[in-house]
Write a protein that holds these residues in place. Structure first.
Motif, PDB file in Angstrom:
ATOM      1  N   ALA A  18     -17.924 -53.608 -35.214  1.00 62.05           N
ATOM      2  CA  ALA A  18     -17.886 -52.215 -34.647  1.00 62.05           C
ATOM      3  C   ALA A  18     -18.023 -51.116 -36.076  1.00 62.05           C
ATOM      4  O   ALA A  18     -18.396 -49.850 -35.790  1.00 62.05           O
ATOM      5  N   ASN A  19     -17.444 -51.538 -37.220  1.00 64.05           N
ATOM      6  CA  ASN A  19     -17.349 -50.679 -38.277  1.00 64.05           C
ATOM      7  C   ASN A  19     -18.751 -50.564 -39.014  1.00 64.05           C
ATOM      8  O   ASN A  19     -18.897 -49.683 -40.147  1.00 64.05           O
ATOM      9  N   GLY A  20     -19.793 -51.275 -38.531  1.00 64.82           N
ATOM     10  CA  GLY A  20     -20.952 -51.193 -39.182  1.00 64.82           C
ATOM     11  C   GLY A  20     -21.450 -52.417 -40.116  1.00 64.82           C
ATOM     12  O   GLY A  20     -22.568 -52.396 -40.460  1.00 64.82           O
ATOM     13  N   ASP A  21     -20.207 -53.092 -40.213  1.00 69.12           N
ATOM     14  CA  ASP A  21     -20.710 -54.309 -41.192  1.00 69.12           C
ATOM     15  C   ASP A  21     -21.708 -55.424 -40.168  1.00 69.12           C
ATOM     16  O   ASP A  21     -21.563 -55.619 -39.012  1.00 69.12           O
ATOM     17  N   LYS A  22     -22.593 -56.055 -40.911  1.00 68.35           N
ATOM     18  CA  LYS A  22     -23.746 -56.962 -40.260  1.00 68.35           C
ATOM     19  C   LYS A  22     -23.691 -58.269 -41.172  1.00 68.35           C
ATOM     20  O   LYS A  22     -23.889 -58.264 -42.436  1.00 68.35           O
TER      21      LYS A  22
END
Length: 192
Positions: A18-22
């Motif tokens: 959800a925080n944008g880490d991938k």
């Protein structure tokens, strides 16, 4: 991505937080394991080996301050042999322990000078060789990044030598005396 019989991530896949880490890479029995890349929301990334959701094995980490580390990881921390290019132009090649420069290594400063010797918790400790850009070499004993006691400086052609104390030249000495001073600075490699 792929799943195993127990419905756990297994094989090639992708995971987004959800925080944008991938993360893109390998999974095993529900864990990030094998080779993969994680791109963090702050623009940093890690590419390399993983074991049970942690950096483990060979990998490269790009930090948001501009530093780039390539080397070994153990349970998420820099451990063993590694090379770090610092944003200011310095470079370190050598041993790491618990995410810190620790053990034997070579530190190359952006001004052309270099240090070879022992580090403890990120600081020069024990016998070290400091090379200047003009070819002069200094051998010293370091404690917590400071030169202590007697040391020695050799000329670039190694035909002249000077005794030093706490970083300052005190007097010219023979090559034999210079070698003895260097020996008193301690062993080249110490237990880390």
């Amino acid at each position: 991505g792929e799943y195993n019989m127990l419905q756990k991530r297994h094989g090639d896949g992708e995971l987004k937080w959800a925080n944008g880490d991938k993360y893109v890479g390998k999974f095993k029995d529900g864990f990030i394991e094998g080779r993969g890349t994680i791109s963090f929301h702050d623009g940093t990334e890690y590419t390399g080996q993983w074991k049970t959701n942690r950096f483990h094995g060979e990998g490269t980490r790009r930090f948001n301050n501009g530093n780039v580390y390539t080397g070994n990881y153990d349970s998420g921390k820099r451990q063993g042999q590694g090379r770090c290019y610092f944003a200011n132009g310095d470079m370190y090649v050598g041993d790491w322990k618990d995410d810190t420069i620790h053990g034997f290594g070579r530190y190359y400063y952006n001004n052309g000078h270099s240090f070879e010797g022992m580090f403890r918790n990120g600081k020069r400790n024990g016998r070290g060789k400091y090379q200047l850009t003009d070819g002069r070499v200094e051998i010293y004993r370091y404690v917590n990044d400071s030169r202590v006691g007697d040391g020695v400086r050799w000329s670039a052609n190694r035909k002249k030598a000077w005794r030093m104390n706490d970083g300052k030249v005190t007097k010219k000495v023979s090559i034999e005396e210079a070698a003895n001073i260097a020996k008193r600075c301690g062993p080249v490699v110490e237990e880390s």
